[in-house]
Design an enzyme around this catalytic site. Structure first.
Site: not given
Ligand SMILES: Cc1cc2nc3c(=O)[nH]c(=O)nc-3n(C[C@H](O)[C@H](O)[C@H](O)COP(=O)(O)OP(=O)(O)OC[C@H]3O[C@@H](n4cnc5c(N)ncnc54)[C@H](O)[C@@H]3O)c2cc1C
Length: 607
Positions: A444
């Site tokens: 989220e």
């Molecule tokens: C158990 C679990 C349940 C989930 N449930 C859902 C769900 O129901 N529906 C759904 O759609 N998703 C869901 N998610 C996905 C979750 O919302 C994402 O994993 C989360 O938003 C982060 O995205 P990412 O993993 O791709 O990380 P990334 O976007 O790759 O980010 C990696 C790191 O880089 C940082 N970062 C990225 N972009 C920037 C920027 N522009 N500036 C500064 N820092 C940045 C982030 O803060 C993070 O620390 C779930 C994830 C998990 C693990």
């Protein structure tokens, strides 16, 4: 081992004495039925469900986890029966419109219920929790036909819903979404693509699952401006609302996770699945973000839940486990050693947990009142009021989500620490709380993304610091009237007044720097968010202490004198031991960006 006891006395203190929910409900268009008796009955009923049904499944659910076999997911033993009790009790529909079978009560009542459910068993709470996002989206963007078809079964809890945003290549940056939607001859769409990490994406609790999916219509513009919103049911639904043929989507696997192991996190493969567009084409992301603020409050609650769960157990353990003697002399002379709770460092840990849980609860319950206004504006179709309430809520949500989930994690870790080595052992349940709490700072919107949203969007771009000025004005008004009070309350008021001025200076300094250095915002943002969280929580602790002190003086309170005195003491602990951390976040936030940015990318490590 005690599992969970709903903190009803603290909840009643907040809603009746500090935040005056009865007057708030009396003034709300949908608040007439939320009489004090009704609210009390809901508190008691939710507490019974959570203490007796959900909490006993928490540890076993973690141990057993979800199972994935032949495309089907089984939830842990007992979850199906517990979910049935949840549905039979009408708990899902508490705050949804009566037109769809809900009870139409204010949203804040559901926030209190969600806190209890999440503290008892966060994994379980996620199944109905994800439905809330799905229901809200259909309420606002669905056609009348879509509302009639899906909402009654979602609101009753007979079906659950999901939010399918994330794909393997993107979670934060949804502009990279690749799932595509092709228009079919009959006006419906065929969705193809893979969504990952979908909470409650597949399970055995209900007969149908309604997925809300973000996808790109063929030929749509690249980036965030080409994303549309679709309803994709697991089983296609007849006009009468009955599930029929299985849709062309399958669960590819479920994740093996660090925590919330009883919550199924699914990979969903859509293979030409029949889909129904909601809202306007290419405006899907905008629509999805409408309820983002309320969804983020839902996750902020997780911080409070894990702080409360960990505190309850740590307190019990610290009262029973014995180790050495207190430095000032024997405290439990009838025993060979004194209880852990006599040692100052153990008290520091317990009070930190208590301050986070009760301070966080006050923040959530206060902001939930704004959510009540927002939901009413949406239901009335009053767009300008909706924007106003949403922008007000928008200032609080990144602070609550980012700060409270980070602090909830700290509280969960402290709970393990109070248990010593036993905290690291599975059967005590303390390490599970820490593992479960870890996800809250990630999904989220990560803490980093909340911080950018707060400082970049809400504070600097959208309001040029006005949202901080407005909030600190409230703090100042509160403080000014109490500056000369003797004792604890006067001291807190003086400290708050100083922080009110300081918060504006910090905002101004970053704003000034950002005009010359674009990286200043990203470099300061998380410290700024944590600073804001510590100061905001201080205000909510001062409010509680002030009310407790007033009721102690007047004798008009519903609680015992000991309760009110403990409130004032916890507030003092917060001001003296936790609020000073705001100072170090201030210093870091205004430090030059060079220490973060100057290092060459290739110099981070030398292999
Ligand atoms: C158990 C679990 C349940 C989930 N449930 C859902 C769900 O129901 N529906 C759904 O759609 N998703 C869901 N998610 C996905 C979750 O919302 C994402 O994993 C989360 O938003 C982060 O995205 P990412 O993993 O791709 O990380 P990334 O976007 O790759 O980010 C990696 C790191 O880089 C940082 N970062 C990225 N972009 C920037 C920027 N522009 N500036 C500064 N820092 C940045 C982030 O803060 C993070 O620390 C779930 C994830 C998990 C693990």
């Amino acid at each position: 081992m005690m599992d969970y006891k709903a903190p009803l006395r603290d909840m009643r203190f907040l809603i009746n004495e500090v935040l005056d929910y009865p007057s708030h409900y009396a003034a709300l268009p949908n608040g007439a039925d939320a009489t004090p008796d009704m609210v009390e009955a809901i508190l008691e009923g939710a507490a019974t469900l959570c203490e007796e049904v959900l909490a006993p499944l928490n540890l076993s659910g973690d141990r057993e986890g979800c199972r994935f076999e032949n495309g089907e997911v089984s939830t842990p033993t007992g979850f199906r029966e517990a979910y049935r009790q949840f549905v039979d009790g009408g708990w899902q529909g508490l705050s949804f419109p009566e037109a769809y079978g809900g009870q139409g009560l204010p949203a804040s009542i559901s926030a209190i219920k969600s806190e209890m459910m999440g503290t008892a068993n966060w994994s379980f709470a996620m199944y109905p929790g994800l439905s809330v996002g799905c229901i809200n989206t259909i309420v606002q963007f669905g056609s009348d036909e879509q509302k009639d078809m899906y909402l009654p079964s979602l609101v009753s809890g007979e079906w659950t819903g999901t939010m399918c945003l994330t794909e393997p290549q993107c979670g934060t940056d949804l502009g990279q979404i690749q799932t595509r939607a092709e228009l079919a001859d009959d006006g419906t769409y065929r969705v193809t693509g893979t969504k990952i990490f979908i909470s409650a994406g597949e399970h055995d609790l209900t007969d149908n699952i309604i997925h809300i999916v973000l996808a790109r219509v063929t030929g749509a513009p690249a980036g965030t401006r080409g994303i549309s919103l679709f309803i994709v049911p697991k089983f296609l639904v007849s006009a009468a609302g009955v599930p029929g043929k299985r849709n062309d989507l399958a669960c590819g696997s479920i994740e093996h996770k660090m925590g919330i192991r009883a919550s199924a996190t699914a990979v969903l493969n859509f293979d030409g699945a029949t889909a129904f567009m909601m809202g306007e084409e290419n405006k899907g992301l905008e629509a999805m973000f409408t309820f983002m603020n309320t969804a983020r409050i839902g996750t902020a609650i997780q911080g409070v839940c894990h702080a409360e769960a960990s505190f309850q157990r740590a307190l019990q353990y610290a009262s029973e486990r014995r180790s050495m003697r207190a430095l000032s002399g024997k405290k439990d002379p009838d025993f060979k050693a004194d209880a852990l709770i006599w040692h100052p460092d153990v008290r520091r840990m317990l009070l930190t947990q208590k301050a986070i849980a009760e301070g966080g609860r006050a923040m959530i319950y206060s902001v939930a009142k704004i959510a009540d206004f927002l939901v009413n504006a949406v239901l009335d179709g009053d767009v300008s009021r909706q924007k106003e309430e949403d922008s007000c809520l928008g200032f609080y949500t990144p602070i609550l989500k980012g700060f409270l989930t980070e602090m909830g994690l700290e509280a969960a870790n402290l709970g393990m620490q109070v248990y010593g080595g036993h905290g690291y052992i599975h059967e005590h349940g303390m390490e599970q709380i820490a593992r479960d709490a870890r996800i809250a700072t990630l999904y989220e919107g990560t803490t980093g993304i909340q911080a950018l949203d707060l400082l970049g969007r809400k504070v600097l771009l959208a309001t040029k610091g006005k949202c901080v000025r407005d909030f600190t004005l409230t703090m100042m008004k509160f403080s000014r009237g109490r500056l000369l009070q003797p004792g604890a309350i006067g001291k807190m008021a003086r400290s708050l007044l100083k922080r009110s001025v300081e918060w504006n200076i910090l905002t101004g300094r970053i704003m000034l720097r950002a005009t010359k250095d674009r990286e200043a915002v990203g470099s300061a943002s998380v410290d700024y968010l944590m600073y804001s969280g510590f100061v905001m929580m201080a205000y909510f602790w001062a409010l509680q202490a002030d009310k407790a002190s007033e009721l102690l003086r007047s004798g008009a309170g519903r609680e015992s004198d000991e309760f009110y005195r403990a409130k004032i003491q916890t507030a003092q602990f917060y001001f003296e031991r936790l609020l000073p951390r705001a100072g170090s976040h201030y210093t870091s936030a205004i430090a030059p960006t060079s220490s973060v940015l100057d290092m060459d990318k290739s110099h981070f490590a030398f292999g």
